[in-house]
Scaffold this motif. Sequence first.
Motif, mmCIF file in Angstrom:
data_model
loop_
_atom_site.group_PDB
_atom_site.id
_atom_site.type_symbol
_atom_site.label_atom_id
_atom_site.label_comp_id
_atom_site.label_asym_id
_atom_site.label_seq_id
_atom_site.Cartn_x
_atom_site.Cartn_y
_atom_site.Cartn_z
ATOM 1 N N GLU A 88 -1.792 -2.430 2.632
ATOM 2 C CA GLU A 88 -0.615 -1.876 3.291
ATOM 3 C C GLU A 88 -0.113 -2.703 4.478
ATOM 4 N N LEU A 89 -0.817 -3.749 4.836
ATOM 5 C CA LEU A 89 -0.314 -4.622 5.906
ATOM 6 C C LEU A 89 1.013 -5.259 5.500
ATOM 7 N N TYR A 90 1.210 -5.511 4.205
ATOM 8 C CA TYR A 90 2.490 -6.059 3.742
ATOM 9 C C TYR A 90 3.634 -5.100 4.049
ATOM 10 N N ILE A 91 3.385 -3.812 3.884
ATOM 11 C CA ILE A 91 4.404 -2.794 4.174
ATOM 12 C C ILE A 91 4.736 -2.799 5.657
ATOM 13 N N LEU A 92 3.725 -2.904 6.495
ATOM 14 C CA LEU A 92 3.939 -2.930 7.943
ATOM 15 C C LEU A 92 4.745 -4.154 8.370
ATOM 16 N N VAL A 93 4.391 -5.324 7.870
ATOM 17 C CA VAL A 93 5.097 -6.553 8.227
ATOM 18 C C VAL A 93 6.551 -6.488 7.756
ATOM 19 N N ASP A 94 6.796 -5.969 6.567
ATOM 20 C CA ASP A 94 8.161 -5.800 6.063
ATOM 21 C C ASP A 94 8.951 -4.851 6.960
ATOM 22 N N PHE A 95 8.349 -3.743 7.351
ATOM 23 C CA PHE A 95 8.976 -2.774 8.252
ATOM 24 C C PHE A 95 9.341 -3.417 9.591
ATOM 25 N N LEU A 96 8.409 -4.150 10.165
ATOM 26 C CA LEU A 96 8.666 -4.803 11.457
ATOM 27 C C LEU A 96 9.794 -5.821 11.338
ATOM 28 N N ASN A 97 9.785 -6.631 10.293
ATOM 29 C CA ASN A 97 10.838 -7.636 10.113
ATOM 30 C C ASN A 97 12.217 -6.988 9.968
ATOM 31 N N LYS A 98 12.310 -5.921 9.202
ATOM 32 C CA LYS A 98 13.594 -5.250 8.986
ATOM 33 C C LYS A 98 14.128 -4.617 10.264
ATOM 34 N N ASN A 99 13.237 -4.067 11.077
ATOM 35 C CA ASN A 99 13.679 -3.315 12.243
ATOM 36 C C ASN A 99 13.758 -4.116 13.533
ATOM 37 N N LEU A 100 13.171 -5.299 13.560
ATOM 38 C CA LEU A 100 13.180 -6.095 14.788
ATOM 39 C C LEU A 100 13.917 -7.418 14.636
ATOM 40 N N LYS A 101 14.628 -7.614 13.519
ATOM 41 C CA LYS A 101 15.318 -8.882 13.291
ATOM 42 C C LYS A 101 16.361 -9.173 14.367
#
Length: 59
Positions: free
Chosen positions: A22-35
């Motif tokens: 699930e770390l992939y899900i977290l990294v994707d979430f962070l990238n989408k919301n902090l771009k």
Amino acid sequence: MAEENKGKLELIATKTLKAHDELYILVDFLNKNLKDHKVMFGLTKNSAEGTMTVSIYEV
């Protein structure tokens, strides 16, 4: 930012953790919301050691 550094990524920090799918899900979430904050997150997996490394970059 100097013109020659425009578009380059600068590594801010890394953290190595025990591998978890699930770390992939977290990294994707962070990238989408902090771009819009000029940061990007990366994730690399080391299967031999059973670890993953999260990297934070300044864009």
